[in-house]
Write an enzyme that holds these catalytic residues in place. Structure first.
Site, PDB file in Angstrom:
ATOM      1  CG  HIS A   1       0.150   4.902   8.594  1.00 33.06           C
ATOM      2  ND1 HIS A   1      -1.170   4.750   7.834  1.00 33.06           N
ATOM      3  CD2 HIS A   1       0.813   5.038   7.200  1.00 33.06           C
ATOM      4  CE1 HIS A   1      -1.083   4.891   6.208  1.00 33.06           C
ATOM      5  NE2 HIS A   1      -0.159   4.945   5.933  1.00 33.06           N
ATOM      6  CD  GLU A   2       4.325   5.914   6.975  1.00 37.78           C
ATOM      7  OE1 GLU A   2       4.841   4.923   5.677  1.00 37.78           O
ATOM      8  OE2 GLU A   2       3.518   6.619   6.533  1.00 37.78           O
TER       9      GLU A   2
ATOM     10  CG  HIS B   1       3.471   1.280   4.714  1.00 35.06           C
ATOM     11  ND1 HIS B   1       2.575   0.633   3.910  1.00 35.06           N
ATOM     12  CD2 HIS B   1       2.980   2.697   5.213  1.00 35.06           C
ATOM     13  CE1 HIS B   1       1.574   1.721   3.660  1.00 35.06           C
ATOM     14  NE2 HIS B   1       1.868   2.761   4.133  1.00 35.06           N
TER      15      HIS B   1
ATOM     16  CG  HIS C   1       2.176  -5.945   3.444  1.00 37.42           C
ATOM     17  ND1 HIS C   1       0.904  -4.730   3.359  1.00 37.42           N
ATOM     18  CD2 HIS C   1       1.877  -6.741   3.673  1.00 37.42           C
ATOM     19  CE1 HIS C   1       0.618  -5.216   1.789  1.00 37.42           C
ATOM     20  NE2 HIS C   1       1.497  -6.177   2.446  1.00 37.42           N
TER      21      HIS C   1
END
Length: 701
Positions: A494-495, A498, A501
């Site tokens: 998940h991190e 980021h 992104h």
């Protein structure tokens, strides 16, 4: 006369000495120098705590001078001399902020906390000095009103719109008396936010459950070893075991400990953070923040803080947020009740006539998982050594986007646990620097996150981003590596989502690059990455046993797949309860005067939360809503609707399908906040997402 001349001479001498001292200080301060480090990464080993404050103050001063030059420019406002000029301002302030707030979250100390308390209200005032500047606002407003005739690009138009709205939302159109009150509110909130977070960190580091060997019934060897290591680190004699409210310690203990009273003590230590009488009690701090936010919203013409906060989000009104929550909640609470009843039946079969409580849930959930799915968390962990999971995230980034991560030893870092990488695209071009910092330490706030030390931009030259991930996983011991749970492996991906992104951003302006998107969109690119973690095709690429090197066996993969919707009622309800609590605080229309615990209980009673589950974040440690997620914690649910729908595209076309990945990169990851969020999603998927996919994934339909 002689006395006057002497006095003037002394003042001149003092002034010269002060200027000399300031010059010397600037010469010695790394923030005033060009960094000749690899890729311009901050020289962390040269930066001392004494360097921050002067750099902050000079950085703010320099940017205000730059803003004044923009605001008083006699030339007619243009996009270049107003908006772009501001985007280029504040270099020194950005430099020191990028380093300081990295350390404030990931490796703090008393000195840094003291500086943060001092500088936070100053930064708030600095922000007000910019966005309450009438001359600056007049130039921005002129451009905004003429925007259709300026031949702006899509990105430039979005940037101009953002600045205009930011000025309005900051109070630029208020009268002077109101502006002064706005400054007071912003300054006070900034002080309270720092205090709230500091109190939570102190509470987390304060609580210890100190045990002896005869109190460890049910704990696997790995959990016992971790407790012994923690006791040793804290200076206890041999034979003692320490467990804390930090998640890597908490969750294994309450999952396996057979001692219900000890499970309760540890869980209560966790859920009572910020809710104990004394100097670390956060309840009154939260009340003041909530009431100040309401006052600020009312000054700006909004009925509630939620109306104000949601204005620039995908779900731009409280009714839309509640509509989303209310669509999912009935199915979630029904599933959670069924899960609770299964646990009660199991407890009765074991001779324990008890009501299932929060300290029982993890314990009985694990037992049911073993009984019904033949799946034991300790059976999975050996295949999820942290290095392998990290490598798995890199493999996924390579297969989807052609990225390569090469670990470096010559890049400065702020702590020995940090690992640094250069990131290159499929053409071999450097696109960013990535840092990972995954292990728990007491100087780090809880949870996991991504941020940046430097944003990507491409105004006069291409600036590559410096991105980092932080977590709180259990550190390796002397004889065993760090082995992750299923949830921790998902958190890492998940991190890392980021981080991608930020790394794959291809924007011109720094303020809208990378993850600078609406709050209820920003979790989408990260949550979608979680979908790959336990896909069979992915597991065979990274899930190797830490001792034998064997890939996770097909039998275990199928067990994980079969148990995919297990305990989803709990996970959804725990999260959504916190989302409802957030909205309850921020939809008040009158100042909150009731007891905070009574208010929280009332909000939970209203949605029918069962006693067996507490909100993922209770009021006293809900750092999301005292920070940037106020009236925004629902964002994870909104993002999950998009991520479930988006992953369907990969399932339809192939988990590593290049065309689908290229479209996701082009329309989502590279765009930052340069376009309307829903427009970006539709450009990728061809339509708006549907929430039915989320319900199906969680087994609710």
């Amino acid at each position: 006369m002689k006395k006057l001349l002497y006095g003037m001479a002394v003042l001149i001498l003092i002034s010269c000495q002060t200027q000399s001292e300031n010059t010397d200080m600037q010469t010695d301060n790394p923030f005033y120098q060009e960094w000749d480090t690899p890729y311009g990464v901050p020289p962390f080993d040269q930066i001392l705590n004494k360097h921050y404050l002067s750099a902050f103050e000079d950085g703010m001063k320099q940017q205000i001078e730059e803003v004044e030059a923009i605001a008083t420019n006699e030339e007619a406002p243009t996009f270049e001399n107003t908006i772009e000029a501001y985007e280029k301002s504040g270099d020194l302030l950005s430099k020191v902020s990028g380093v300081f707030f990295t350390l404030a979250g990931a490796h703090t100390n008393d000195s840094i906390q003291g500086i943060q308390k001092e500088v936070s209200p100053k930064l708030s005032a600095h922000n007000d000095n910019i966005y309450l500047n009438a001359d600056f606002f007049k130039r921005v407003e002129t451009l905004y009103n003429a925007r259709e005739n300026l031949s702006l690009t899509v990105e430039q138009n979005k940037l101009l719109e953002n600045y205009y709205n930011r000025f309005i939302r900051s109070g630029a159109s208020l009268n002077e008396e109101q502006k002064n009150r706005m400054r007071e509110i912003n300054e006070r909130i900034s002080i309270l936010q720092v205090q709230f977070g500091e109190n939570v960190l102190k509470e987390e580091n304060k609580f210890e459950l100190v045990l002896e060997e005869d109190q460890l019934g049910g704990l696997p060897e790995s959990v016992r070893t971790a407790g012994a290591e923690a006791a040793k680190e804290k200076g206890y004699e041999e034979g003692k075991y320490v467990y804390t409210t930090h998640r890597p310690s908490l969750y294994p203990f309450i999952t396996y400990s057979e001692n219900r009273e000890l499970r309760k003590q540890l869980k209560m230590g966790y859920i009572m953070r910020g809710d104990n009488s004394g100097e670390l009690d956060n309840k009154e701090i939260l009340r003041e923040i909530v009431n100040l936010r309401l006052e600020k919203a009312n000054m700006l013409g909004f009925e509630t803080h939620a109306d104000y906060a949601l204005q620039d989000r995908m779900l731009n009104a409280p009714d839309k947020v509640y509509d989303l929550l209310n669509k999912v909640w009935p199915a979630a609470i029904d599933a959670a009740k069924k899960e609770r009843d299964l646990m009660k039946q199991m407890a009765l079969q074991e001779g324990n006539d008890i009501e299932i409580m929060p300290w029982d849930w993890w314990y009985y959930a694990e037992k049911i998982k073993v009984r019904d799915y033949s799946l034991d968390e300790d059976e999975i962990r050996p295949y999820l050594m942290v290095d392998n999971v990290i490598n798995g995230s890199f493999i996924l980034a390579n297969k989807l986007f052609g990225l390569s991560f090469e670990e470096q030893t010559n890049i400065p870092k702020y702590h020995e646990d940090v690992r640094t990488y250069t990131v290159k695209n499929e053409a071999g071009e450097l696109i960013g620097i990535y840092m990972s910092d995954w292990f728990y330490r007491s100087s780090k706030r809880g949870g996991a996150w991504m941020s940046n030390i430097r944003e990507q931009s491409n105004m006069e030259e291409r600036i590559i981003p410096i991105i980092y991930n932080v977590g709180n996983f259990t550190k390796p011991t002397e004889d065993k590596p760090s082995l992750l749970s299923q949830g921790e492996a998902s958190t890492l991906f998940h991190e890392f989502g980021h981080a991608l992104h930020g790394l794959l951003s291809e924007c011109t302006y720094p303020s809208i690059s990378g993850t600078a998107t609406p709050r209820d969109f920003v979790e989408f690119p990260s949550q979608v990455m979680e979908n790959w973690v336990f896909q069979p095709e992915m597991l065979e690429l990274y899930a190797f046993h830490y001792e034998t090197g064997e890939v996770m066996p097909e039998e275990l993969v199928q067990k994980i797949k079969k148990a995919g919707t297990f305990n989803q009622g709990f996970g959804t309800v725990e999260y959504m309860a916190a989302s409802y609590l957030d909205m309850a605080y921020h939809t008040i229309t009158e100042p909150l005067t009731s007891d905070i615990n009574e208010f929280e209980k009332g909000a939970m009673d209203e949605i029918g939360l069962i006693d067996a589950i507490v909100p993922r974040y209770r009021s006293g440690y809900f750092r999301h809503i005292t920070g940037g997620y106020s009236a925004g914690y629902y964002s994870y649910l909104n993002s999950e609707i998009m991520d479930a729908d988006a992953f369907d595209a990969f399932k339809e076309n192939g988990l590593f399908d290049k065309e689908t990945a290229d479209a996701f990169r082009e329309h989502i990851l590279s765009k930052g906040g340069t376009m309307d969020a829903m427009e970006m999603y539709v450009n990728f998927r061809g339509r708006e997402p549907s929430y039915e996919g989320l319900l199906k994934r969680r087994g609710f339909n």
